[in-house]
Design an enzyme around this catalytic site. Structure first.
Site, PDB file in Angstrom:
ATOM      1  N   CYS A  94       0.880  -1.250  -0.054  1.00  0.00           N
ATOM      2  CA  CYS A  94       0.124   0.030  -0.064  1.00  0.00           C
ATOM      3  C   CYS A  94       0.767   1.274  -0.079  1.00  0.00           C
ATOM      4  CB  CYS A  94      -0.872  -0.001   1.263  1.00  0.00           C
ATOM      5  SG  CYS A  94      -1.833   1.408   1.486  1.00  0.00           S
ATOM      6  N   CYS A 118       0.367   3.575   3.005  1.00  0.00           N
ATOM      7  CA  CYS A 118       1.024   2.863   4.259  1.00  0.00           C
ATOM      8  C   CYS A 118       2.457   3.251   4.218  1.00  0.00           C
ATOM      9  CB  CYS A 118       0.753   1.583   4.273  1.00  0.00           C
ATOM     10  SG  CYS A 118      -1.089   1.286   4.071  1.00  0.00           S
TER      11      CYS A 118
END
Length: 234
Positions: free
Chosen positions: A165, A168
């Protein structure tokens, strides 16, 4: 008079050309559809199913007969979608719908006539108890086990993210900095802990949940400033 007539004719030709281009573009069908409509669509004989997640995510569980092409690896994605027929409908999906929506727009812009994206991604698919293939043997954390991780005498920040991600990854330096400042931070791999995410109603990453004395007091989704997270933990 003749010059004015010529201008009118040119104007009409421009309008006709614009109408023709709009008509051609309208032949391309695309859009975000529910998991039920998506499931019905891929049961038809002549469709192509495209999983735009990473190879690791794909191995952890994917829809049957889907082609994997990592949207975040543009060279891989472009190379692999060459195997697709632009005249046959393509159904795209990812974890929660963001990457596959971007892939859908790319496919549309590059000549694919019919492209659909599954809203909510494979997270929503799994939460509806629909079938997947190739699910790995990653042990799932139960809700009780998760609750046992939470300190009962302090405030803790739980970071739900995934290795693949991009947002992230952007948040990782902030998480590391908070730990160095003696804040209590717990990292949960939401990409593999799908059962726990379902229990906690987490369907996109990153998500930051703050607990005080074992009880949830705040929740934020997406990229956050360090000051915002610190304020939630006061």
């Amino acid at each position: 008079m003749k010059m004015g007539l010529n201008i009118k004719i040119k104007f009409i030709l421009v309008l006709l050309q614009a109408a023709f281009l709009l008509s051609c573009n309208s032949n391309a069908q695309t859009g975000n559809i529910s998991i039920d409509v998506f499931e019905k669509g891929i049961k038809e004989n002549d469709v192509q199913l495209l999983d735009v997640r990473t190879a690791g995510e794909y191995t952890d569980g994917h829809l049957a007969q889907s082609l994997q092409a990592d949207w975040n690896n543009k060279a891989e994605f472009v190379d692999r979608v060459k195997a697709l027929d632009k005249n046959i409908p393509v159904y795209t999906y990812c974890l929660s719908g963001g990457r596959s929506n971007a892939a859908m727009e790319w496919l549309k812009a590059n000549g694919f006539k019919t492209v659909y994206n599954m809203k909510g991604g494979i997270n929503a698919w799994k939460q509806a108890s629909k079938p997947v293939e190739g699910k790995s043997n990653v042990a799932q954390i139960t809700l009780q086990e998760y609750q046992n991780l939470l300190p009962l005498n302090k405030t803790v920040l739980v970071d739900f993210g995934a290795e693949w991600c991009p947002p992230c990854k952007k948040m990782k330096p902030i998480m590391d900095s908070l730990k160095k400042q003696n804040y209590t931070v717990i990292n949960i791999d939401g990409g593999t802990q799908t059962d726990l995410c379902k229990e906690l109603h987490i369907d996109a990453f990153p998500v930051f949940v703050v607990y005080k004395d074992g009880k949830e007091i705040a929740r934020k989704q997406g990229v956050q400033e360090m000051a915002v997270l610190k304020a939630l933990m006061q």
